[in-house]
Scaffold this motif. Structure first.
Motif, PDB file in Angstrom:
ATOM      1  N   SER A   1      -3.905  -1.918   5.304  1.00 52.15           N
ATOM      2  CA  SER A   1      -4.033  -1.076   4.119  1.00 52.15           C
ATOM      3  C   SER A   1      -4.310   0.344   4.587  1.00 52.15           C
ATOM      4  O   SER A   1      -5.178   0.570   5.428  1.00 52.15           O
ATOM      5  CB  SER A   1      -5.199  -1.546   3.240  1.00 52.15           C
TER       6      SER A   1
ATOM      7  N   ASP B   1       5.347   0.664   0.115  1.00 50.01           N
ATOM      8  CA  ASP B   1       4.865   1.278  -1.126  1.00 50.01           C
ATOM      9  C   ASP B   1       4.056   0.242  -1.907  1.00 50.01           C
ATOM     10  O   ASP B   1       3.815  -0.872  -1.429  1.00 50.01           O
ATOM     11  CB  ASP B   1       6.025   1.839  -1.947  1.00 50.01           C
ATOM     12  N   ARG B   2       3.633   0.589  -3.094  1.00 45.27           N
ATOM     13  CA  ARG B   2       2.756  -0.274  -3.888  1.00 45.27           C
ATOM     14  C   ARG B   2       3.349  -1.667  -4.103  1.00 45.27           C
ATOM     15  O   ARG B   2       2.671  -2.675  -3.884  1.00 45.27           O
ATOM     16  CB  ARG B   2       2.474   0.391  -5.231  1.00 45.27           C
TER      17      ARG B   2
ATOM     18  N   PRO C   1      -3.521   0.809  -2.568  1.00 44.76           N
ATOM     19  CA  PRO C   1      -2.274   0.156  -2.965  1.00 44.76           C
ATOM     20  C   PRO C   1      -1.163   0.172  -1.922  1.00 44.76           C
ATOM     21  O   PRO C   1      -0.270  -0.655  -1.974  1.00 44.76           O
ATOM     22  CB  PRO C   1      -1.846   0.947  -4.206  1.00 44.76           C
ATOM     23  N   THR C   2      -1.189   1.084  -0.965  1.00 42.63           N
ATOM     24  CA  THR C   2      -0.111   1.172   0.018  1.00 42.63           C
ATOM     25  C   THR C   2      -0.578   0.606   1.358  1.00 42.63           C
ATOM     26  O   THR C   2      -1.771   0.453   1.598  1.00 42.63           O
ATOM     27  CB  THR C   2       0.336   2.637   0.201  1.00 42.63           C
TER      28      THR C   2
END
Length: 151
Positions: A129, A84-85, A109-110
């Motif tokens: 990414s 996750d982020r 972001p993930t």
């Protein structure tokens, strides 16, 4: 099969416009025509660079993980960990290994971290990414199952 292009977000397309304006202002010192040429050339050059940066692809096809320029057989890969982020930030900063392969795009972001199990490969893991880490992990698992069935 999985296919994702890591395109730049729309907000980043303001950079080529700003670059073109900057070039135009610099060359405007030499006249209107050089200023217009600077505007067009600066915008075009920055747009080409941004487009090439956002053209990276991640694919799982025919028993291979294709990530950017890397082509890795799925049987050489271990467990896939969707990030996750917050976890993705940790793995691209303080937890990062200098030997890891990273297809990193800061505007996504993930990510997915995939262990490399090939004993001849010094790369400990892949950091990819991706906007859909769970989908990519599922595609890798499915590709591994297909390779095992075929063997």
């Amino acid at each position: 099969m999985y296919d994702e292009r890591l395109t730049a977000p729309l907000s980043m397309w303001l950079f080529p416009a700003g670059s073109g304006i900057s070039f135009g202002l610099v060359f405007y010192l030499f006249g209107i025509v050089p200023g217009l040429l600077g505007l067009v050339a600066g915008t075009a050059a920055a747009a080409v660079l941004l487009s090439s940066y956002g053209s990276a692809r991640i694919r799982v096809v025919q028993g291979l993980l294709v990530a950017g320029d890397a082509r890795i057989p799925v049987e050489a890969l271990g467990t896939a960990h969707p990030l996750d982020r917050d976890e993705a930030l940790a793995w691209r900063t303080r937890k990062a290994n200098a030997r890891a392969f990273m297809l990193l795009r800061s505007y996504i972001p993930t990510a997915l971290r995939v262990e490399v199990t090939d004993p001849n490969d010094p790369t400990p893991y892949l950091y990819l990414s991706t906007r859909d880490p769970e989908g990519l992990a599922a595609a890798l698992d499915a590709a591994k199952q297909e390779v095992l069935k075929a063997a």
